[in-house]
Design an enzyme around this catalytic site. Structure first.
Site, PDB file in Angstrom:
ATOM      1  N   LYS A 245       0.797  -1.201  -0.043  1.00 48.35           N
ATOM      2  CA  LYS A 245       0.119   0.029  -0.038  1.00 48.35           C
ATOM      3  C   LYS A 245       0.849   1.284  -0.144  1.00 48.35           C
ATOM      4  O   LYS A 245       0.708   2.175  -0.677  1.00 48.35           O
ATOM      5  CB  LYS A 245      -1.054  -0.139   1.278  1.00 48.35           C
ATOM      6  CG  LYS A 245      -2.008   1.062   1.423  1.00 48.35           C
ATOM      7  CD  LYS A 245      -2.574   1.239   2.732  1.00 48.35           C
ATOM      8  CE  LYS A 245      -1.815   2.041   3.511  1.00 48.35           C
ATOM      9  NZ  LYS A 245      -1.729   3.530   3.251  1.00 48.35           N
ATOM     10  N   ARG A 246       2.152   1.211   0.673  1.00 46.84           N
ATOM     11  CA  ARG A 246       2.958   2.424   0.995  1.00 46.84           C
ATOM     12  C   ARG A 246       3.496   2.676  -0.619  1.00 46.84           C
ATOM     13  O   ARG A 246       3.613   3.791  -0.621  1.00 46.84           O
ATOM     14  CB  ARG A 246       3.823   2.052   1.839  1.00 46.84           C
ATOM     15  CG  ARG A 246       3.612   2.241   3.159  1.00 46.84           C
ATOM     16  CD  ARG A 246       4.793   2.321   4.226  1.00 46.84           C
ATOM     17  NE  ARG A 246       5.508   0.779   3.997  1.00 46.84           N
ATOM     18  CZ  ARG A 246       4.807  -0.177   4.774  1.00 46.84           C
ATOM     19  NH1 ARG A 246       3.849  -0.065   5.479  1.00 46.84           N
ATOM     20  NH2 ARG A 246       5.326  -1.615   4.732  1.00 46.84           N
TER      21      ARG A 246
END
Ligand code: GLU
Length: 516
Positions: A267-268
């Protein structure tokens, strides 16, 4: 050649939104099921109550439906093996854990979390290998293998909390036959005695997953590579239950890697590089944090499907754009590679651009509608078709349809000051006023007549094309963007064209710099 009736499942845990890796797993299961005229099952693996997130199941179902993926059996649809939520099947697993206890393939363990944490800490201090509950260590721990029978039975009778662990056999090689990786051989000395049944009376993933795959008659387990380390345990469980000859075939899909550097896409990476990693927007129910989705960012579901399918599968031809029907026909696990695929955000946009171009003006009209409604605009379908025909080529994502066309519906309110500084010379305002006068005299206003008139006008005024066109564009659209000026003028029509010149000059509050 696959002869049996194919039954595959997508088995997410509702611990949050579905990452695109999960969408790809669902897609491959879907394509495999549809190709072999089999059955696709959605099973919700929610036995870990600590990680349960409200709304996650609904999100999974709806976001996959948006992608065009539907299930034949699911918690929503029901089916012959209902219920399809593991939390509703808790009564089923007890019988199976009993069988493993009776056959000596599982045992009670009474060690508390604190005991185990101590052992982990000690291992760290002694710099030995990390602590594992396994064939070596179990001999000296609090369990029904190490303790005398009378003693552990007493513990149970006294209501001491326990878990049930698998008893991994000693000195064995476990072979996992994987359709993508071939034979994966793991020595049992590397496996730990995983917990199969927790003190809360619920099974862990491993037990529930294997039992349900058996009960639901799953023929192929297609899942992400992160589950490959669990596969030897699953193979052993099938053997312990006596289901060795009917166990499903395994296919572990390669990882989806970060666009830059190494490692799994997270997600980062999406936050860092500005692309969504979730199919649709997700609002975290605890923090209210919003995670962007492909749908809300303006991707078409057919593009998302194509982005996903290429992350691991290779059609073996040059073809890059597929319809769902073509994918169903051509997909095969043989053409799924073992190596991770790098996610390429630019390629993702490229796919969307391609699918946008395949849309008819009438399809695009529906996509543009919400933007028009937001501005209370209601142009005729004819006008919209003309506009979309002109801007379509530049639209990569859905909002681009509006961003590249709004000036066909609204007059600019602001003018880009940087563009203004660059192109507005002394004399430009006068030139535009003269030009407006000349346009006013035109009877026939269309792109051909305007083009001819402009040619004449610039040669008489002794200016270059850009000296007239650039400021004119600024007055029409407020910036240096947009389609060809003649097209733009024709669609706006003479009246609007004139209004924009006059109001533009007024709004910019320009003195009449007529060349002196
Ligand atoms: N519940 C597991 C997950 O969340 C399923 C793994 C499997 O497909 O066996 O991915």
């Amino acid at each position: 050649m696959i002869q049996e009736q194919v039954r595959v499942r997508f088995a997410p845990s509702p611990t949050g939104p579905l990452h695109i890796g999960g969408v790809r797993t669902a897609l491959y299961n879907f394509l495999f099921a549809r190709k072999h005229k089999g059955t696709l099952i959605l099973r919700i693996e929610d036995t870990d109550q600590n990680r349960f997130v409200p709304g996650a199941e609904d999100y999974i179902v709806k976001s996959l439906a948006w992608c065009g993926l539907d299930f034949d059996e699911s918690p929503q649809k029901g089916g012959p093996h209902a219920p399809y939520r593991q939390s509703e099947r808790s009564g089923i697993y007890e019988e199976y854990i009993q069988r493993l206890l009776e056959s000596g393939h599982a045992y009670y363990a009474f060690d508390t979390e604190a005991d185990l944490n101590n052992l982990r800490d000690q291992a760290k201090v002694n710099n030995t290998n990390t602590f594992q509950y396994d064939q070596q260590t179990r001999k000296s721990l609090q369990n029904s293998i190490a303790l005398p029978e009378a003693e552990w039975k007493k513990l149970i009778a006294a209501g001491t909390p326990y878990v049930i662990r698998v008893k991994i056999p000693e000195n064995e090689q476990v072979i996992v036959h994987d359709l993508i990786r071939g034979e994966v051989i793991v020595s049992t000395s590397n496996l730990d005695d995983k917990v199969l049944f927790k003190s809360d009376g619920l099974p862990t993933y491993h037990l529930a997953n294997v039992v349900d795959d058996y009960l639901m008659k799953i023929t192929h387990v297609i899942r992400g590579e992160e589950w490959l380390p669990s596969a030897p345990l699953h193979v052993l469980l099938y053997r312990f239950f006596g289901w060795e000859n009917i166990k499903p075939q395994f296919a572990h899909l390669p990882l989806i890697l970060k666009p830059d550097g190494n490692g799994k896409l997270s997600k980062r990476d999406g936050d860092r590089l500005g692309f969504p990693v979730f199919p649709t927007e997700w609002k975290d129910p605890k923090t209210n944090e919003i995670f962007s989705g492909y749908r809300e960012s303006g991707y078409l579901p057919e593009a998302v499907i194509n982005i996903m399918v290429h992350l691991g599968w290779n059609p073996g031809t040059e073809q890059e754009l597929f319809t769902m029907a073509e994918l169903i026909q051509q997909f095969s696990l043989e053409r799924v590679g073992k190596h991770g695929s790098k996610f390429d955000p630019e390629k993702a946009k490229w796919f969307n651009h391609q699918y946008m171009q395949q849309k008819t003006e009438d399809d695009l009209l529906l996509l543009l509608k919400p933007f028009l409604e937001k501005h209370s605009l209601n142009p005729t379908t004819e006008y919209l078709r003309t506009v979309l025909h002109l801007v379509k080529e530049r639209a990569i994502l859905i909002p681009d349809l509006w961003n590249t066309s709004w000036f066909f519906f609204l007059r600019p309110e602001k003018y880009d000051s940087q563009v203004f500084q660059k192109i507005w010379l002394p004399g430009t305002s006068g030139l535009l006023r003269d030009f407006a006068q000349a346009v006013n005299l035109m009877d026939d206003f269309n792109k051909e007549s305007l083009h001819a008139m402009v040619q004449n006008f610039i040669s008489e005024a002794g200016v270059k094309m850009g000296q007239l066109m650039n400021p004119l564009r600024l007055l029409m659209v407020g910036s240096n963007q947009g389609p060809g000026m003649m097209d733009l003028a024709e669609v706006l029509g003479k009246d609007e064209f004139m209004v924009r010149i006059h109001t533009g000059l007024e709004k910019l509050n320009l003195p009449d710099h007529k060349t002196n």
